[in-house]
Design a protein around this motif. Structure first.
Motif, PDB file in Angstrom:
ATOM      1  N   ASN A 205       0.863  -1.325  -0.099  1.00  0.00           N
ATOM      2  CA  ASN A 205       0.123  -0.170  -0.095  1.00  0.00           C
ATOM      3  C   ASN A 205       0.872   1.097  -0.019  1.00  0.00           C
ATOM      4  O   ASN A 205       0.216   2.476  -0.142  1.00  0.00           O
ATOM      5  N   ILE A 206       2.051   1.104   0.204  1.00  0.00           N
ATOM      6  CA  ILE A 206       3.196   2.248   0.093  1.00  0.00           C
ATOM      7  C   ILE A 206       4.035   1.897  -0.891  1.00  0.00           C
ATOM      8  O   ILE A 206       4.662   1.089  -1.216  1.00  0.00           O
ATOM      9  N   ARG A 207       3.876   3.222  -1.782  1.00  0.00           N
ATOM     10  CA  ARG A 207       4.842   3.131  -2.911  1.00  0.00           C
ATOM     11  C   ARG A 207       6.285   3.559  -2.463  1.00  0.00           C
ATOM     12  O   ARG A 207       6.640   4.397  -1.836  1.00  0.00           O
ATOM     13  N   ILE A 208       7.294   2.527  -2.892  1.00  0.00           N
ATOM     14  CA  ILE A 208       8.547   2.668  -2.423  1.00  0.00           C
ATOM     15  C   ILE A 208       9.554   3.015  -3.869  1.00  0.00           C
ATOM     16  O   ILE A 208       9.480   2.126  -4.590  1.00  0.00           O
ATOM     17  N   ASN A 209      10.069   4.114  -3.992  1.00  0.00           N
ATOM     18  CA  ASN A 209      10.821   4.469  -5.171  1.00  0.00           C
ATOM     19  C   ASN A 209      12.259   4.477  -4.759  1.00  0.00           C
ATOM     20  O   ASN A 209      12.660   5.141  -3.715  1.00  0.00           O
TER      21      ASN A 209
END
Length: 212
Positions: A205-209
């Motif tokens: 659910n958390i976008r990690i770039n």
């Protein structure tokens, strides 16, 4: 004004010129005029700190209607409630910042935070907001405190600090509503990249770039 200050020595008389506070200081020779090292206007939309300042004092910019603020390299400590009750939405903490005090940016609604992976210490509720609770039975105080930060950027970040943030976000109410985390690091090896990918899969659910 100097005559009045001499006549009423128990009353501190402040002069404000072009948003710079000039305050009077009694001594044996009478009244001195001394420029304060910070802006103290009560309706500032944007401002910045002068070079050479290492500490932003407790409550220094509290309730001043500030919308944006540049914290320069060299600042090491941001005091408690330093920016409490303003309108700052984006915060960049330079590498020199080592400590952010309790409630330093509370009641601003900070949505984006950028900081360096330098062992920085965050105080309690330093970015939090308070809203009225929907269910008083579950929340007897009537209010809910939460962090509104949605986008987090960590410069020189690695999988260790990312793991700590993801594991402790909810417990410490600091990054509990983050939707996107940017890890900026040009020197990450294959092992670190693999670990970060594992964390990204664990928290879908958390976008990690990863930015290199």
């Amino acid at each position: 004004i100097k005559e009045l200050a001499n006549k009423y020595p128990n009353i501190r008389i402040n002069l404000i010129r072009n948003n710079v506070l000039i305050f009077t200081n009694q001594n044996e020779d009478g009244i001195k005029l001394i420029e304060n090292d910070q802006y103290r206007d009560t309706n500032i939309e944007s401002t910045e700190i002068k070079d050479g300042v290492k500490t932003i004092k407790d409550s220094q910019y509290k309730d001043m209607n500030i919308e944006s603020f540049e914290i320069k390299e060299g600042v090491q400590i941001i005091g408690e409630r330093a920016f409490f009750g303003n309108k700052i939405k984006k915060v960049y903490l330079p590498k020199s910042v080592k400590k952010v005090g309790d409630a330093a940016f509370m009641h601003n609604g900070v949505e984006e935070l950028t900081f360096h992976n330098n062992g920085i210490e965050f105080g309690e509720e330093c970015f939090s907001l308070m809203r009225e609770a929907e269910n008083y039975e579950d929340c007897p105080s009537g209010f809910v405190i939460y962090s509104p930060i949605q986008k987090l950027t960590i410069i020189d970040g690695d999988y260790v600090i990312l793991f700590k943030i993801l594991c402790t976000a909810y417990a410490h109410n600091l990054f509990s509503r983050v939707q996107q985390i940017n890890i900026v690091n040009n020197n990450m090896g294959v092992f670190e990249l693999t670990k970060i990918k594992e964390l990204a899969n664990k928290y879908p659910n958390i976008r990690i770039n990863l930015i290199r």
